[in-house]
Design a protein around this motif. Structure first.
Motif, short mmCIF file in Angstrom:
data_model
loop_
_atom_site.label_atom_id
_atom_site.label_comp_id
_atom_site.label_asym_id
_atom_site.label_seq_id
_atom_site.Cartn_x
_atom_site.Cartn_y
_atom_site.Cartn_z
N ASN A 51 47.72 -62.61 -75.34
CA ASN A 51 46.33 -63.33 -76.35
C ASN A 51 46.55 -62.77 -77.47
N TYR A 52 46.77 -61.56 -78.12
CA TYR A 52 47.26 -60.98 -79.53
C TYR A 52 48.13 -61.77 -79.98
N VAL A 58 48.44 -68.48 -84.15
CA VAL A 58 47.42 -69.36 -84.77
C VAL A 58 47.07 -68.83 -86.29
N ILE A 59 46.87 -68.04 -86.74
CA ILE A 59 46.63 -67.47 -87.99
C ILE A 59 47.84 -67.80 -88.68
N LEU A 60 48.84 -67.59 -88.08
CA LEU A 60 50.16 -68.04 -89.16
C LEU A 60 50.26 -69.48 -89.34
N ALA A 120 62.65 -71.46 -96.47
CA ALA A 120 61.40 -72.17 -96.96
C ALA A 120 60.60 -71.30 -97.87
N LYS A 121 61.08 -70.06 -98.21
CA LYS A 121 60.44 -69.13 -99.40
C LYS A 121 58.80 -68.97 -98.95
N ILE A 122 58.60 -68.41 -97.73
CA ILE A 122 57.25 -68.18 -97.45
C ILE A 122 57.10 -66.71 -96.98
N TRP A 123 57.84 -66.01 -97.40
CA TRP A 123 57.83 -64.42 -96.66
C TRP A 123 56.40 -63.96 -96.96
N MET A 124 55.69 -64.10 -98.10
CA MET A 124 54.44 -63.49 -98.53
C MET A 124 53.57 -64.29 -97.36
N ILE A 130 50.61 -62.15 -90.55
CA ILE A 130 50.93 -61.03 -89.40
C ILE A 130 50.06 -59.80 -89.83
N GLY A 131 49.87 -59.54 -91.07
CA GLY A 131 48.95 -58.19 -91.23
C GLY A 131 47.50 -58.70 -90.84
N PHE A 132 47.02 -59.82 -90.98
CA PHE A 132 45.64 -60.34 -90.52
C PHE A 132 45.50 -60.25 -88.65
N GLY A 133 47.01 -60.59 -88.23
CA GLY A 133 46.77 -60.32 -86.89
C GLY A 133 46.79 -58.78 -86.46
N VAL A 134 47.46 -58.12 -87.28
CA VAL A 134 47.49 -56.64 -86.92
C VAL A 134 46.24 -56.14 -86.88
N VAL A 135 45.33 -56.61 -87.88
CA VAL A 135 44.00 -55.87 -88.34
C VAL A 135 43.34 -56.40 -86.81
N ILE A 136 43.37 -57.62 -86.60
CA ILE A 136 42.49 -58.32 -85.50
C ILE A 136 42.78 -57.13 -84.06
#
Length: 169
Positions: A51-52, A58-60, A120-124, A130-136
């Motif tokens: 689930n996590y 989905v956030i990504l 793709a230069k989308i590191w940030m 992933i930070g938002f996912g970890v917070v959730i």
């Protein structure tokens, strides 16, 4: 050429717990200590790992909406991860009659993912998502009491009262 895809319905049902169980508000409570919160996060991370990971995915993907080519690229890569690594039920990958080791598959998929991130230069974007996912994950994991709360490794140190259980004295 390659091994047939496994039955993903049974694999998904095993790793992703039912969403009503995940969102059950009756199981939410504030942990009584920092150690209780880390214990809950640890137990819930193991139990709700599917689930996590779906929530983080989905956030990504939502964060990649502004870059449709990157979105399509990473949907293809995630499909590869799911097909080649996560949904094989511990069966070796067979390619041209040869069994491919899991470590090689993991290394190849990781390399493809990192190259795609670099190109793709989308590191940030990825780091923030992933930070938002970890917070959730941490908030839900700390607030949701595991089913086996009485089997805590902290035993009787975790009581409902902040003063402890002094009724015996």
């Amino acid at each position: 050429m390659s091994s047939p895809p496994p039955d993903t319905v049974t694999t998904t049902a095993v790793t992703v717990k039912p969403w009503p169980l995940f969102i059950d508000t009756a199981a939410l409570s504030i942990p009584i200590s920092f150690s209780d919160a880390t214990y809950r996060i640890n137990k819930n991370l193991r139990y709700f790992a599917g689930n996590y990971s779906l929530i983080t995915l989905v956030i990504l993907l939502i964060s990649l909406i502004t870059r449709p080519i990157s979105l399509v690229l990473f949907l293809i890569i995630f499909t590869g991860w799911i097909y080649l690594y996560f949904s094989r039920n511990n069966e070796p990958l067979e390619l041209f009659g040869y069994d491919i080791d899991d470590k090689f598959v993991l290394g190849f998929l990781s390399l493809v993912t990192f190259v795609a991130l670099f190109v793709a230069k989308i590191w940030m974007n990825i780091v923030v998502s992933i930070g938002f996912g970890v917070v959730i994950l941490c908030v839900h994991g700390a607030l949701r009491a595991p089913e086996d709360q009485e089997d805590s490794p902290y035993g009787s140190l975790l009581s409902d009262s902040p003063r402890g259980n002094y009724t015996i004295v």
